[in-house]
Design a protein around this motif. Structure first.
Motif, PDB file in Angstrom:
ATOM      1  N   ARG A 354     -14.064  -1.304  62.410  1.00  0.00           N
ATOM      2  CA  ARG A 354     -15.442  -2.087  62.142  1.00  0.00           C
ATOM      3  C   ARG A 354     -16.477  -1.012  61.670  1.00  0.00           C
ATOM      4  NH1 ARG A 354     -14.383  -5.079  66.920  1.00  0.00           N
ATOM      5  NH2 ARG A 354     -15.367  -3.162  68.441  1.00  0.00           N
ATOM      6  N   ASP A 355     -16.032   0.367  62.241  1.00  0.00           N
ATOM      7  CA  ASP A 355     -16.748   1.351  61.662  1.00  0.00           C
ATOM      8  C   ASP A 355     -16.533   1.870  60.000  1.00  0.00           C
ATOM      9  OD1 ASP A 355     -18.117   1.833  64.072  1.00  0.00           O
ATOM     10  OD2 ASP A 355     -16.665   3.412  64.684  1.00  0.00           O
ATOM     11  N   LEU A 356     -15.077   1.667  59.487  1.00  0.00           N
ATOM     12  CA  LEU A 356     -14.801   1.591  58.556  1.00  0.00           C
ATOM     13  C   LEU A 356     -15.332   0.676  57.671  1.00  0.00           C
ATOM     14  CD1 LEU A 356     -13.027   3.345  56.732  1.00  0.00           C
ATOM     15  CD2 LEU A 356     -11.016   2.079  57.362  1.00  0.00           C
ATOM     16  N   LYS A 357     -15.634  -0.500  58.065  1.00  0.00           N
ATOM     17  CA  LYS A 357     -16.108  -1.522  57.230  1.00  0.00           C
ATOM     18  C   LYS A 357     -17.555  -1.291  56.968  1.00  0.00           C
ATOM     19  CE  LYS A 357     -13.253  -5.462  58.177  1.00  0.00           C
ATOM     20  NZ  LYS A 357     -13.046  -6.766  58.545  1.00  0.00           N
ATOM     21  N   ASP A 358     -18.202  -0.504  57.755  1.00  0.00           N
ATOM     22  CA  ASP A 358     -19.704  -0.290  57.937  1.00  0.00           C
ATOM     23  C   ASP A 358     -19.595   0.857  56.630  1.00  0.00           C
ATOM     24  OD1 ASP A 358     -22.280  -0.362  58.163  1.00  0.00           O
ATOM     25  OD2 ASP A 358     -22.250   0.733  60.141  1.00  0.00           O
ATOM     26  N   CYS A 359     -18.621   1.548  56.488  1.00  0.00           N
ATOM     27  CA  CYS A 359     -18.460   3.007  55.457  1.00  0.00           C
ATOM     28  C   CYS A 359     -17.911   2.277  53.883  1.00  0.00           C
ATOM     29  CB  CYS A 359     -17.966   3.950  56.139  1.00  0.00           C
ATOM     30  SG  CYS A 359     -18.840   4.700  57.497  1.00  0.00           S
ATOM     31  N   GLY A 360     -18.139   1.027  53.830  1.00  0.00           N
ATOM     32  CA  GLY A 360     -17.827   0.363  52.470  1.00  0.00           C
ATOM     33  C   GLY A 360     -16.450  -0.138  52.382  1.00  0.00           C
ATOM     34  N   LEU A 361     -15.766  -0.252  53.375  1.00  0.00           N
ATOM     35  CA  LEU A 361     -14.340  -1.193  53.271  1.00  0.00           C
ATOM     36  C   LEU A 361     -14.680  -2.700  53.271  1.00  0.00           C
ATOM     37  CD1 LEU A 361     -11.288  -1.352  53.657  1.00  0.00           C
ATOM     38  CD2 LEU A 361     -11.424  -1.416  56.133  1.00  0.00           C
TER      39      LEU A 361
END
Length: 458
Positions: A354-361
């Motif tokens: 989820r954090d990675l999606k919040d960083c562009g994923l």
């Protein structure tokens, strides 16, 4: 984040790996452009046009010049072409560059270097798939298993344990209709993750000091055989059959162990328990188990967890006595309930994704599949910059012991709201550039401590 990128030298590390095919006269190299985009994504941007957000970094000298959005697209196209022409060579170069930067970041942690993991406290890599929606007909976008439309990437996330940070090692972009338990994809993303993981501090092979965790999607015979062949530790979910449920219903009290709860308490075995049923499966005399244990690694252990399902959850045909039966396999020694607690910690991987999606994923802007994979590399780097800054800061005991200052466990949006948005004034005096932070900011001291730690390793 910019100070972290500068301290670990990630831009130069990527450019070194791409030196054979990259134009040496480029002003904005692939490493420079990817790092700039990663900084933008860490700040909350979601488009190449957002590189304009780096203007303040130019003012204080951390960035010489900001690449344009067309330059970002051009570098992504070049990476995608290199992957196509040389069988993934572009991705390999980027991951190897990140390995060099990650080695620098981990070394700065001193005694808490994750590369010093032991067999008793292994370094954990979680593999898990996720879903990315697409609102247009992009290349390889397809209906997903959730009946949506988009992509089904497979991620490898390094987990540093409870109360610490985690960092993505690699993300393999796949079409939306890619299978959940495809052994070939699990092998590919694991190989990418290993290419981005620093060597152990003693220079020897990782072996079982590296633990690979997955859910039941990774519980295929081919993937478990691959892990065994490489000598790695594993804790992998296993689909439950009715035969396993039958074994669970006939276990004696002597083999059952109470479940270790998140608060440290242990459950009563009459309510919930875990058990190692490896020997029972080998001596099973009923109908075929559904899996041929002879074709699996010889040291593989099968452990079940039996407990009442969460409120509102429906029982499955393999559940027994009104309780849910789950299983996983591992090649680690130890008590079943402790191995179960280690396996259940895999749930942290969901938060990392989820954090990675919040960083562009979560948003793939390109039409071409290969260019979207290049975008994902930048998203991985964005999350890594946050993670590396946290690891370096957390290496000091004082910072780790004070709960209020443990910013490395915050979600990216919380980090932006509390720290990355702190106002500052740029002052130049006596040939020095000085940042004067807002003294009224609640987390100013936390930010200044992190910056001082990063500068100490630069």
């Amino acid at each position: 984040m910019a100070s972290t990128a500068d301290a670990v030298g990630v831009a130069d590390a990527i450019d070194v790996e791409l030196a054979e095919w990259q134009n040496p006269n480029l002003l904005h190299t692939t490493g420079n452009t990817m790092t700039a985009l990663a900084l933008v994504l860490a700040l909350g941007g979601d488009d190449a046009n957002d590189v304009d957000l780096l203007g303040p970094l130019v003012a204080i000298g951390l960035v010489d010049q900001v690449p344009s959005d067309s330059t970002v697209h051009r570098r992504h196209k070049e990476l995608a072409d290199h992957d196509d022409e040389a069988d993934g060579a572009g991705t390999t170069a980027v991951l190897t560059g990140m390995k060099a930067a990650r080695t620098t970041a981990w070394t700065a942690c001193g005694a808490r270097n994750p590369a010093a993991a032991s067999a008793d406290a292994p370094l954990v890599i979680d593999l898990n798939a996720t879903e990315i929606l697409a609102h247009s007909d992009k290349e390889n976008a397809a209906p997903t298993w959730k009946k949506h439309f988009g992509f089904h990437p497979l991620a490898a996330i390094i987990d540093h344990g409870d109360g610490w940070t985690g960092e993505p090692a690699a993300v393999l972009l796949r079409p939306g209709n890619a299978g959940s338990n495809t052994a070939a994809d699990h092998k590919d993303v694991l190989d990418q993750a290993l290419a981005a993981t620093p060597d152990h501090v003693d220079g020897q092979e990782w072996g079982k000091r590296l633990l690979i965790r997955t859910d039941a999607a990774g519980g295929s015979q081919a993937f478990l055989g691959h892990l065994d062949h490489q000598g790695l530790g594993y804790s992998v979910g296993l689909p439950v059959t009715w035969q396993i449920g039958e074994i669970a219903s006939t276990l004696g009290d002597d083999i059952k162990q109470g479940i270790i709860r998140p608060d440290g308490t242990v459950s009563d075995t009459t309510d919930a328990y875990v058990a190692d049923i490896t020997s029972r499966m080998h001596s099973w005399a009923g109908e075929p188990l559904g899996i041929n244990l002879e074709k699996y690694p010889s040291d593989m252990r099968v452990i079940i967890r039996v407990e009442h399902p969460a409120r509102g959850a429906q029982l499955r045909i393999t559940d027994i006595d009104g309780r849910r039966v789950q299983a996983f396999v591992t090649n680690r020694p130890g008590h079943a309930n402790r191995l179960d607690a280690l396996h259940r910690a895999r749930g942290r991987c969901e938060q990392r994704i989820r954090d990675l999606k919040d960083c562009g994923l979560g948003k793939l802007p390109h039409e071409a599949f290969g260019m979207n994979q290049a975008w994902i590399h930048a998203a991985v780097l964005a999350m890594n910059l946050i993670s590396w800054a946290g690891l370096i800061t957390a290496a000091t005991g004082k910072a780790a012991d004070q709960r209020r200052s443990r910013w490395w466990v915050w979600e990216p949006k919380t980090l932006r709201a509390r720290m990355l948005s702190i106002a500052a004034v740029v002052v130049r005096h006596a040939r020095r550039t000085i940042l004067r932070f807002d003294r009224a900011a609640a987390h100013r001291e936390v930010l200044e401590h992190g910056l001082s730690r990063l500068r100490s390793i630069a």
